[in-house]
Enzyme design. Sequence first.
Site, short mmCIF file in Angstrom:
data_model
loop_
_atom_site.label_atom_id
_atom_site.label_comp_id
_atom_site.label_asym_id
_atom_site.label_seq_id
_atom_site.Cartn_x
_atom_site.Cartn_y
_atom_site.Cartn_z
N ASP A 352 0.84 -1.20 0.00
CA ASP A 352 0.00 0.00 0.00
C ASP A 352 0.87 1.25 0.00
O ASP A 352 0.86 2.05 0.93
CB ASP A 352 -0.94 -0.01 1.20
CG ASP A 352 -0.21 -0.15 2.53
OD1 ASP A 352 1.03 -0.32 2.51
OD2 ASP A 352 -0.88 -0.11 3.59
N GLU A 353 1.63 1.43 -1.09
CA GLU A 353 2.54 2.56 -1.20
C GLU A 353 2.72 2.90 -2.67
O GLU A 353 2.05 3.76 -3.20
CB GLU A 353 3.88 2.24 -0.52
CG GLU A 353 4.77 3.44 -0.32
CD GLU A 353 5.88 3.16 0.67
OE1 GLU A 353 6.75 4.02 0.81
OE2 GLU A 353 5.88 2.09 1.31
N ASP A 360 14.97 7.40 -4.16
CA ASP A 360 15.32 6.18 -4.88
C ASP A 360 15.85 6.51 -6.27
O ASP A 360 16.91 6.03 -6.69
CB ASP A 360 14.11 5.25 -4.97
CG ASP A 360 13.60 4.82 -3.61
OD1 ASP A 360 13.33 5.71 -2.78
OD2 ASP A 360 13.45 3.62 -3.37
N GLU A 635 14.28 -4.36 -0.62
CA GLU A 635 14.36 -3.08 0.08
C GLU A 635 15.37 -3.13 1.21
O GLU A 635 16.13 -2.18 1.42
CB GLU A 635 12.98 -2.71 0.65
CG GLU A 635 12.95 -1.41 1.42
CD GLU A 635 11.57 -1.06 1.92
OE1 GLU A 635 11.33 0.12 2.19
OE2 GLU A 635 10.72 -1.98 2.03
#
Length: 764
Positions: A352-353, A360, A635
Amino acid sequence: MPLAPWQAAMITPAEDFDGAPFLRKEFQLAEGHGGVAWATLRATAFGVYEALINGVPVGEDVLSPGWSSYEWRLRYRSYDVTSLLGPTTVIGVSLGNGWYRGRLAWHGMSNLYGDKLGFFGQLDIEFEDGFVQSVASDSSWQSGPSGTTFNDLYDGQTIDARRNQPGWAEPGFDAGSWAGVRALEFDAGRLAEPVGPPVVRTGVVNPVKVFTSPSGKTLVDFGQNLVGWLRFTVQGEAGQSITVRHAEVLEDGELGVRPLRSAKATDTFILSGGEDFFEPTKTFHGFRYAEISGWPGTLTEDSLEAVVVHSDLERTGTFECSNELVNKLHRNIVWGLRGNFLDLPTDCPQRDERLGWTGDIAVFAPTAAFLYDVKGFLQDWLLDLAAEQKAADGLVPITVPDALKYCPQPPEFPKLESSALWSEASVWVPWALWEAYGDTTVLENQYESMASHTRRVEGLLSDTGLWDTGFQFGDWLDPDAEPDKPWDAKADTGVVATTCMFRTAYITAQTARLLGRQADAEYFEQLAARVQASFLEHYVSGDGTIHSDCTTVYALAIAFGILPSRAHVDFAGERLAELVRKNDYRVSTGFAGTPFITHALTDTGHADEAYRLLLEEGCPSWLYPVTMGATTVWERWDSVLPDGTINPGEMTSFNHYALGAVADWMHKTVGGIKPLAPGYAKVLIAPVPGQGIDWAKTSLKTPHGTIRVEWRLDDGAFHLEATVPEGVEADVVLPDGEPRTFQGGTHSFDHRIVAANLNNQGSR
């Protein structure tokens, strides 16, 4: 051909129709003007649209018009539809929530840009005699229901095949029961032609395994973490539901959905009783595994396929070497780019992003520009950045488009100001595109944005001349930080921010000089000099030690050129190499230091440490995820722990490209291709060999043609073959350090390396 002026209105269906309405306009071609010479449809939407003419899709794009800073830029796309017209013609449009009205970010909020879907389009038809007929979206259109009863980018799509309306976008369809439309307020001045390419289906991936989980669930492994959706043809009882849940990893043999946070990532398909084809094009998922329930009969590897979706980018750079783990890492980096370059450069494509985090891409842009032609893709995104920045009085937000400005932040969350490295995207990304493509257009378009950011940060400097106040992300996700404290890095945030500011001021000065803005160039050069002086006074001790004395601060100081003398650089290089050795060649840097540490080591004569850092397989390292089966870049270095469990941190994505910025070093140092002039009008071919890699092959399609470099080590002999386009000058540096120059064509070079010197070939 010149197009007719806009006559269209932004129309919305009279009923919402479950958030996925069909729109329809049937008309007759004008008579008495001869045949159709050409026809162009221009279209955009509040939401996402798919357009058809007489039942045929007008283009290959999906999820158009994508996500831009809708408040100021609503992009439209143009389609040549000449061959699709008939005497009676129907324009059909399918709408979905997309980014405009769907859920965005982790706050659970929808409707950030508006609560009504809309379509804005115009078909211009020129006949042989020059007459132009225009058919635009207006109040005469009709609206009706589709088979989609739910659609959201995070949560998935539900399609009820019993509601399908065959022929709805073709002449003769009975739309008597359909509803009308009404106009929405819309300023056509927001319309913008897209600079970047559309999102398209770029391929398919077939399952490698269908199996049963320990709890009895049916799981499908596609063998590759990808972004897109599943499609299939199936037949079963009317009303029967097939549910598909998506995830990137397994945990204890079951679908690992915790890293998705609140994103449901679930598609549901309800069968009609006949043969049904399903493809959920109003959502997308990041996944390797799918859990499927309700499938009629036996599910096999031939039952379905995964559709890979991302922006339509041309591959330009390749890399391959003798170490298969490194090759796998490189492939993972490529897949990570593909999954996250879906209309904009996102951080991740699954939870949910899925936001356009500026930090980045600030560090990954050089890698991206080597692997793919991202010139238009990133230029388009930079226009959104400039629009958001201008509206925020010069503040470059941490995400672009900036959905977060509409989302409530907890009271304890610091008020965000310009953030080092993140806001630096406004300067570093245009510069990376200039270096890669040699076109000043991006610098001209973005100069005000670059200068505005640099001046704003100048105003944030403390009385000491350092950027050491306010919240900073710093060396985000330092591997030594606790999982729930990603900001808690070894590197002092002031050191990180101040070195970033020095680089930014220096680049802005160079840009000003390139564009003939001499007064600005001198101003920013003086600013860079002041920042450098403050850095040296407050952060560098008499013996050369940099404050907080960790790998990231030395890597940034060396890579950004803030150290004023060879003695300072030599000390920093030695200290950096020492820290790398003391850490047993495990990665000790976060988001800020990781993209630059191998460059800094090699540039100070420590190629051995750089190679060993790259080739380390223990956690944390670039190759650790590869040994754990990763097919994209994670990540966190330890997104999966050595025992196979998922990292307990709240942020645990398995498809984040930022740490893959090491590929820039792989291309330039291992592969040996560096630009000596923007756009590779002049090139440096200088591969630096090191233990663990015996050969490498690298190629790059540049604006001047393709460059190829191949080298190998064979019993102490170094053989190099290089090809550059005609008209391009190449400086070749072999391990002996002696430069050679040649013009165009293919050339071979041989040199014998003394074994003891193999790993001392970093200093140029």
